[in-house]
Write a protein that holds these residues in place. Structure first.
Motif, PDB file in Angstrom:
ATOM      1  N   PHE A 150      -0.367 -10.299  -1.205  1.00  0.00           N
ATOM      2  CA  PHE A 150      -0.627  -9.739  -2.534  1.00  0.00           C
ATOM      3  C   PHE A 150      -1.754 -10.500  -3.219  1.00  0.00           C
ATOM      4  CE2 PHE A 150       0.120  -9.564  -7.104  1.00  0.00           C
ATOM      5  CZ  PHE A 150       0.339  -8.214  -7.338  1.00  0.00           C
ATOM      6  N   ALA A 151      -1.687 -11.835  -3.166  1.00  0.00           N
ATOM      7  CA  ALA A 151      -2.665 -12.658  -3.873  1.00  0.00           C
ATOM      8  C   ALA A 151      -4.025 -12.682  -3.190  1.00  0.00           C
ATOM      9  CB  ALA A 151      -2.130 -14.082  -4.020  1.00  0.00           C
ATOM     10  N   SER A 152      -4.046 -12.587  -1.865  1.00  0.00           N
ATOM     11  CA  SER A 152      -5.294 -12.788  -1.138  1.00  0.00           C
ATOM     12  C   SER A 152      -6.051 -11.496  -0.812  1.00  0.00           C
ATOM     13  CB  SER A 152      -5.029 -13.543   0.167  1.00  0.00           C
ATOM     14  OG  SER A 152      -4.200 -12.771   1.034  1.00  0.00           O
ATOM     15  N   SER A 153      -5.369 -10.364  -0.797  1.00  0.00           N
ATOM     16  CA  SER A 153      -6.030  -9.153  -0.319  1.00  0.00           C
ATOM     17  C   SER A 153      -6.271  -8.092  -1.389  1.00  0.00           C
ATOM     18  CB  SER A 153      -5.227  -8.526   0.826  1.00  0.00           C
ATOM     19  OG  SER A 153      -3.957  -8.110   0.376  1.00  0.00           O
ATOM     20  N   LEU A 154      -5.655  -8.228  -2.570  1.00  0.00           N
ATOM     21  CA  LEU A 154      -5.777  -7.200  -3.597  1.00  0.00           C
ATOM     22  C   LEU A 154      -6.657  -7.648  -4.761  1.00  0.00           C
ATOM     23  CD1 LEU A 154      -2.132  -5.810  -3.900  1.00  0.00           C
ATOM     24  CD2 LEU A 154      -3.952  -5.131  -2.324  1.00  0.00           C
ATOM     25  N   LYS A 155      -7.454  -6.720  -5.278  1.00  0.00           N
ATOM     26  CA  LYS A 155      -8.232  -6.988  -6.476  1.00  0.00           C
ATOM     27  C   LYS A 155      -7.296  -6.983  -7.685  1.00  0.00           C
ATOM     28  CE  LYS A 155     -12.390  -4.824  -4.575  1.00  0.00           C
ATOM     29  NZ  LYS A 155     -13.392  -3.737  -4.727  1.00  0.00           N
ATOM     30  N   GLU A 156      -7.835  -7.438  -8.819  1.00  0.00           N
ATOM     31  CA  GLU A 156      -6.997  -7.598 -10.012  1.00  0.00           C
ATOM     32  C   GLU A 156      -6.346  -6.281 -10.440  1.00  0.00           C
ATOM     33  OE1 GLU A 156      -7.331  -9.197 -14.657  1.00  0.00           O
ATOM     34  OE2 GLU A 156      -9.011  -9.415 -13.266  1.00  0.00           O
ATOM     35  N   GLN A 157      -7.121  -5.197 -10.460  1.00  0.00           N
ATOM     36  CA  GLN A 157      -6.567  -3.904 -10.867  1.00  0.00           C
ATOM     37  C   GLN A 157      -5.520  -3.410  -9.868  1.00  0.00           C
ATOM     38  OE1 GLN A 157      -9.062  -0.265 -10.800  1.00  0.00           O
ATOM     39  NE2 GLN A 157      -8.463   0.033 -12.950  1.00  0.00           N
ATOM     40  N   GLU A 158      -5.759  -3.646  -8.588  1.00  0.00           N
ATOM     41  CA  GLU A 158      -4.796  -3.253  -7.558  1.00  0.00           C
ATOM     42  C   GLU A 158      -3.498  -4.045  -7.712  1.00  0.00           C
ATOM     43  OE1 GLU A 158      -7.946  -2.030  -4.004  1.00  0.00           O
ATOM     44  OE2 GLU A 158      -7.239  -4.095  -4.207  1.00  0.00           O
ATOM     45  N   GLN A 159      -3.624  -5.342  -8.001  1.00  0.00           N
ATOM     46  CA  GLN A 159      -2.434  -6.163  -8.225  1.00  0.00           C
ATOM     47  C   GLN A 159      -1.632  -5.643  -9.411  1.00  0.00           C
ATOM     48  OE1 GLN A 159      -3.315 -10.329  -8.592  1.00  0.00           O
ATOM     49  NE2 GLN A 159      -4.322 -10.475  -6.604  1.00  0.00           N
ATOM     50  N   THR A 160      -2.327  -5.268 -10.481  1.00  0.00           N
ATOM     51  CA  THR A 160      -1.653  -4.767 -11.674  1.00  0.00           C
ATOM     52  C   THR A 160      -0.877  -3.490 -11.372  1.00  0.00           C
ATOM     53  OG1 THR A 160      -3.345  -5.711 -13.133  1.00  0.00           O
ATOM     54  CG2 THR A 160      -1.974  -3.949 -14.036  1.00  0.00           C
ATOM     55  N   ILE A 162       0.233  -2.313  -8.425  1.00  0.00           N
ATOM     56  CA  ILE A 162       1.360  -2.554  -7.522  1.00  0.00           C
ATOM     57  C   ILE A 162       2.477  -3.307  -8.245  1.00  0.00           C
ATOM     58  CG2 ILE A 162       2.096  -3.745  -5.433  1.00  0.00           C
ATOM     59  CD1 ILE A 162       0.489  -1.205  -4.926  1.00  0.00           C
ATOM     60  N   ARG A 163       2.112  -4.264  -9.075  1.00  0.00           N
ATOM     61  CA  ARG A 163       3.117  -5.032  -9.815  1.00  0.00           C
ATOM     62  C   ARG A 163       3.914  -4.120 -10.746  1.00  0.00           C
ATOM     63  NH1 ARG A 163       2.677  -7.040 -14.733  1.00  0.00           N
ATOM     64  NH2 ARG A 163       0.406  -6.835 -14.711  1.00  0.00           N
ATOM     65  N   LYS A 174       7.594   1.218 -12.926  1.00  0.00           N
ATOM     66  CA  LYS A 174       7.121   2.314 -13.758  1.00  0.00           C
ATOM     67  C   LYS A 174       6.580   3.443 -12.890  1.00  0.00           C
ATOM     68  CE  LYS A 174       5.901  -0.556 -17.766  1.00  0.00           C
ATOM     69  NZ  LYS A 174       4.842  -0.892 -18.743  1.00  0.00           N
ATOM     70  N   THR A 175       6.546   4.630 -13.448  1.00  0.00           N
ATOM     71  CA  THR A 175       5.974   5.774 -12.748  1.00  0.00           C
ATOM     72  C   THR A 175       4.455   5.696 -12.795  1.00  0.00           C
ATOM     73  OG1 THR A 175       5.897   7.176 -14.717  1.00  0.00           O
ATOM     74  CG2 THR A 175       7.957   7.176 -13.444  1.00  0.00           C
ATOM     75  N   GLN A 176       3.810   6.473 -11.940  1.00  0.00           N
ATOM     76  CA  GLN A 176       2.347   6.505 -11.955  1.00  0.00           C
ATOM     77  C   GLN A 176       1.827   7.000 -13.311  1.00  0.00           C
ATOM     78  OE1 GLN A 176       1.180   8.904  -8.600  1.00  0.00           O
ATOM     79  NE2 GLN A 176       1.489   7.252  -7.121  1.00  0.00           N
ATOM     80  N   ARG A 192      -4.463   6.847  -6.235  1.00  0.00           N
ATOM     81  CA  ARG A 192      -5.449   6.400  -5.243  1.00  0.00           C
ATOM     82  C   ARG A 192      -5.462   4.882  -5.130  1.00  0.00           C
ATOM     83  NH1 ARG A 192      -8.631  10.463  -7.709  1.00  0.00           N
ATOM     84  NH2 ARG A 192      -9.918   8.928  -8.804  1.00  0.00           N
ATOM     85  N   ILE A 193      -5.366   4.201  -6.269  1.00  0.00           N
ATOM     86  CA  ILE A 193      -5.345   2.736  -6.253  1.00  0.00           C
ATOM     87  C   ILE A 193      -4.108   2.238  -5.505  1.00  0.00           C
ATOM     88  CG2 ILE A 193      -5.122   0.657  -7.676  1.00  0.00           C
ATOM     89  CD1 ILE A 193      -6.714   2.105  -9.851  1.00  0.00           C
ATOM     90  N   GLU A 194      -2.965   2.852  -5.793  1.00  0.00           N
ATOM     91  CA  GLU A 194      -1.714   2.452  -5.138  1.00  0.00           C
ATOM     92  C   GLU A 194      -1.805   2.641  -3.628  1.00  0.00           C
ATOM     93  OE1 GLU A 194       3.019   3.728  -4.939  1.00  0.00           O
ATOM     94  OE2 GLU A 194       1.703   4.595  -6.461  1.00  0.00           O
ATOM     95  N   LYS A 195      -2.301   3.793  -3.214  1.00  0.00           N
ATOM     96  CA  LYS A 195      -2.402   4.091  -1.783  1.00  0.00           C
ATOM     97  C   LYS A 195      -3.331   3.097  -1.079  1.00  0.00           C
ATOM     98  CE  LYS A 195      -3.510   7.811   1.466  1.00  0.00           C
ATOM     99  NZ  LYS A 195      -3.957   9.224   1.593  1.00  0.00           N
ATOM    100  N   LYS A 196      -4.466   2.813  -1.709  1.00  0.00           N
ATOM    101  CA  LYS A 196      -5.427   1.876  -1.122  1.00  0.00           C
ATOM    102  C   LYS A 196      -4.844   0.472  -1.051  1.00  0.00           C
ATOM    103  CE  LYS A 196     -10.183   0.183  -1.642  1.00  0.00           C
ATOM    104  NZ  LYS A 196     -11.420   0.246  -2.474  1.00  0.00           N
ATOM    105  N   ALA A 197      -4.162   0.052  -2.119  1.00  0.00           N
ATOM    106  CA  ALA A 197      -3.587  -1.296  -2.168  1.00  0.00           C
ATOM    107  C   ALA A 197      -2.491  -1.462  -1.125  1.00  0.00           C
ATOM    108  CB  ALA A 197      -3.033  -1.579  -3.565  1.00  0.00           C
ATOM    109  N   LEU A 198      -1.643  -0.456  -0.962  1.00  0.00           N
ATOM    110  CA  LEU A 198      -0.586  -0.527   0.044  1.00  0.00           C
ATOM    111  C   LEU A 198      -1.175  -0.611   1.454  1.00  0.00           C
ATOM    112  CD1 LEU A 198       2.020   2.032  -1.357  1.00  0.00           C
ATOM    113  CD2 LEU A 198       2.163  -0.456  -1.370  1.00  0.00           C
TER     114      LEU A 198
END
Length: 206
Positions: A150-160, A162-163, A174-176, A192-198
């Motif tokens: 989570f910390a090493s592979s995701l950008k800040e917005q992606e972390q937010t 997913i969190r 929370k829902t999308q 799209r952000i969620e799918k990419k981050a996963l």
């Protein structure tokens, strides 16, 4: 690979699992010995690292012993699938630690901690009747891997995203649509952000 005992047939494996569940140590030993080929199969994936194959096999065998001790057939998975993950976990821990195991692994060498923070040795894993403690060790290892990915592979917005989406680190899931409103972006963009981050997390963990 030809030096390892042949794998058990599905019927033989079920019989050994039933006997092992009733405390039959011979059945437990058979499950370990007849799955050593799986240890070699997983270890071969990491043979181009700085570690000797003997080191990888020794550490992988620890994962196999854990797997046999904590496997629950009623959960629907197969022993081989579950054991492969446990074996790989141990090898990945070795690679992250950056130090070699000795060719002969001591039965009393610490290999982890239980939920109370107490050291657990290989002999504890072999003899323990408290299988839940070992399951906690494996779960803790998986959680740590996820945190690192989570910390090493995701950008800040992606972390937010997913969190918030999965309620990580004490937040409420929370829902999308709710996330989109909070961040001021569209729901489809959140998706799209969620799918990419996963996808990034999956690739990092693999």
């Amino acid at each position: 690979m030809n030096t390892f005992p042949k794998p058990l047939t599905p019927g033989e494996e079920r019989e050994c699992l039933e006997r092992a569940a009733n405390g039959d140590q011979d059945a437990r030993s058979t499950l370990i010995e007849r799955n050593l080929r799986l240890v070699a199969h997983v270890a071969k994936k990491y043979q181009n690292t700085d570690y000797d194959m003997d080191d990888l096999l020794s550490v992988g065998a620890i994962g196999l012993i854990k797997a046999v001790g904590t496997f629950r057939p009623e959960r629907g998975s197969r022993l081989g699938t579950y054991a492969a993950k446990c074996i790989e976990n141990e090898i990945l821990m070795l690679l992250r630690a950056g130090k070699k195991y000795s060719r002969e692994v001591s039965l009393y060498e610490p290999i982890g901690t239980d939920k109370d923070g107490e050291a657990v040795s290989l002999v504890d894993v072999i003899e323990t009747e408290n299988r839940e403690a070992i399951e906690d060790i494996i779960l803790d290892q998986n959680i740590q891997e996820l945190r690192e990915a989570f910390a090493s592979s995701l950008k800040e917005q992606e972390q937010t995203v997913i969190r918030l989406r999965y309620g990580l680190f004490g937040t409420k899931p929370k829902t999308q649509r709710e996330i989109a409103a909070e961040l001021g972006i569209s729901r489809s963009y959140v998706s799209r952000i969620e799918k990419k981050a996963l996808g990034k997390l999956r690739q990092k963990l693999e």
